[in-house]
Motif scaffolding. Sequence first.
Motif, mmCIF file in Angstrom:
data_model
loop_
_atom_site.group_PDB
_atom_site.id
_atom_site.type_symbol
_atom_site.label_atom_id
_atom_site.label_comp_id
_atom_site.label_asym_id
_atom_site.label_seq_id
_atom_site.Cartn_x
_atom_site.Cartn_y
_atom_site.Cartn_z
ATOM 1 N N VAL A 117 0.611 -1.257 0.144
ATOM 2 C CA VAL A 117 -0.098 -0.151 -0.170
ATOM 3 C C VAL A 117 0.893 1.184 0.001
ATOM 4 O O VAL A 117 2.130 1.265 0.063
ATOM 5 C CB VAL A 117 -1.085 0.270 1.218
ATOM 6 C CG1 VAL A 117 -1.947 -1.288 1.380
ATOM 7 C CG2 VAL A 117 -0.100 0.077 2.603
ATOM 8 N N GLU A 118 0.176 2.342 -0.392
ATOM 9 C CA GLU A 118 1.082 3.583 -0.191
ATOM 10 C C GLU A 118 1.103 3.580 1.401
ATOM 11 O O GLU A 118 0.326 3.385 2.123
ATOM 12 C CB GLU A 118 0.107 4.735 -0.583
ATOM 13 C CG GLU A 118 -0.217 4.747 -2.035
ATOM 14 C CD GLU A 118 0.970 5.319 -2.824
ATOM 15 O OE1 GLU A 118 1.826 5.921 -2.137
ATOM 16 O OE2 GLU A 118 0.985 5.145 -3.983
ATOM 17 N N PRO A 119 2.314 4.130 1.928
ATOM 18 C CA PRO A 119 2.757 4.071 3.261
ATOM 19 C C PRO A 119 1.734 4.841 4.174
ATOM 20 O O PRO A 119 1.195 5.903 3.553
ATOM 21 C CB PRO A 119 4.029 4.699 3.157
ATOM 22 C CG PRO A 119 4.767 4.481 1.988
ATOM 23 C CD PRO A 119 3.367 4.568 1.027
ATOM 24 N N PHE A 120 1.352 4.375 5.105
ATOM 25 C CA PHE A 120 0.453 4.882 6.023
ATOM 26 C C PHE A 120 0.846 4.797 7.448
ATOM 27 O O PHE A 120 1.546 3.842 7.892
ATOM 28 C CB PHE A 120 -1.206 4.194 5.940
ATOM 29 C CG PHE A 120 -1.372 2.989 6.449
ATOM 30 C CD1 PHE A 120 -2.090 2.671 7.748
ATOM 31 C CD2 PHE A 120 -0.885 1.762 5.843
ATOM 32 C CE1 PHE A 120 -2.216 1.434 8.353
ATOM 33 C CE2 PHE A 120 -1.114 0.787 6.226
ATOM 34 C CZ PHE A 120 -1.672 0.349 7.608
ATOM 35 N N GLU A 121 0.454 5.602 8.305
ATOM 36 C CA GLU A 121 0.777 5.622 9.926
ATOM 37 C C GLU A 121 -0.273 4.672 10.354
ATOM 38 O O GLU A 121 -1.363 4.974 10.727
ATOM 39 C CB GLU A 121 0.586 6.813 10.360
ATOM 40 C CG GLU A 121 1.193 7.129 11.886
ATOM 41 C CD GLU A 121 0.974 8.316 12.598
ATOM 42 O OE1 GLU A 121 -0.136 8.625 13.172
ATOM 43 O OE2 GLU A 121 2.059 9.022 12.197
ATOM 44 N N TYR A 122 0.405 3.481 11.070
ATOM 45 C CA TYR A 122 -0.561 2.444 11.810
ATOM 46 C C TYR A 122 -0.422 2.767 13.353
ATOM 47 O O TYR A 122 -1.061 1.915 13.817
ATOM 48 C CB TYR A 122 -0.302 1.060 11.381
ATOM 49 C CG TYR A 122 1.247 0.675 11.764
ATOM 50 C CD1 TYR A 122 1.219 -0.092 13.092
ATOM 51 C CD2 TYR A 122 2.390 0.850 11.152
ATOM 52 C CE1 TYR A 122 2.530 -0.511 13.375
ATOM 53 C CE2 TYR A 122 3.525 0.392 11.499
ATOM 54 C CZ TYR A 122 3.755 -0.352 12.519
ATOM 55 O OH TYR A 122 4.804 -1.015 13.330
ATOM 56 N N ASP A 123 0.424 3.430 13.676
ATOM 57 C CA ASP A 123 0.542 3.508 15.158
ATOM 58 C C ASP A 123 0.735 5.056 15.537
ATOM 59 O O ASP A 123 2.017 5.723 15.158
ATOM 60 C CB ASP A 123 1.987 2.967 15.963
ATOM 61 C CG ASP A 123 1.950 2.865 17.023
ATOM 62 O OD1 ASP A 123 1.161 3.649 17.907
ATOM 63 O OD2 ASP A 123 2.628 2.021 17.685
ATOM 64 N N SER A 124 -0.367 5.677 15.854
ATOM 65 C CA SER A 124 -0.353 7.233 15.969
ATOM 66 C C SER A 124 0.401 7.428 17.324
ATOM 67 O O SER A 124 1.186 8.778 17.202
ATOM 68 C CB SER A 124 -1.729 7.626 16.328
ATOM 69 O OG SER A 124 -2.384 7.269 17.483
#
Length: 238
Positions: A117-124
Motif C-alpha cells: 500500500v501507499e505508506p500509512f501511519e498505523y501507530d499514532s
Amino acid sequence: MSKKIQDENGNTFVEVKPLYKRWWIWVLAVVVVIIAIAALSGGKDDTSSNKNSTANGHSTTDVEKGNSKNDNSSSNYLTIDYAKVPIISEKDYKLSITDNSWNSAAISVSNARIVKVEPFEYDSQSGKKAQGLVILHVSVKPSRDLDSAYPDQSTLITSDGQQVDAIMPSIKGLTLNWGGEIANGADKSGDVVFPIEKLSTVSDIKSLRYKFSASYATDDYDDENYNHDYDMTINLNN
C-alpha cells in the motif's frame, strides 16, 4: 418581371419564366441540400457512437481471476480507520493449514493476503508507518470451553526477518477483534492484520511464522495442559 408578347392578331400574352430560371427555386434547392447533408451527418455520428459503446473482448487477466492484483486506481484501496489507503499491488494465497497440536482446539488458516500500500501511519503514538499488510483468515474450533483464545492478538515473523504484532484497526470488509472466550462446539473465525514496515514487492515474503496462545480454565493444579502456545509456519508458493 414577366415579359408581354403581342401576336399578329393584336392579342397580348404574358411570358412565364420556367421554374429553373427563377432565383428563389435555386435558393430553396440549396437549403434542402444543406438540410439533407446535416441529417446524414447526424445519422453517421449516432452509428459511430453505437459502435464505440460495444464491448471489447480480451484475455482474462490475473486480476479478473482473483489471483493477484496490480492496480493503483482510485477505486482500489483499503478503508483503514475511515481513511482510504491506496493499494499498489496484492497477492492472495488460498491455504488449507490446520494445527491440531493441542487437543483442546484446532486452528486453521484458510487465506493469506499480502498487500503493498501507499505508506500509512498505523501507530499514532510512535508514528510508525507501514508499506504493506499481511492479512490472515483464521478459524478456531475448540473441543472444550476456552476462556482465553486470541488469534487476533498474535505475532508474525516474515521470511525477510520482520517481527510484528497484530493490529486491530477498523478495516472495511474484515472481521477484527474477534478473540476471547470461545465455547466448545463453536467454530469462530475472523481476520488477523499485521503491518509490514518494509515491503518492496508482494513476492518478497516467502513464508510466515504465526504465533499466539490459548488456554482454558481449570481447578486442577496438576493440569499442565491448560495453556498452549501455537507456532505455525505458513509457506507461500510465489
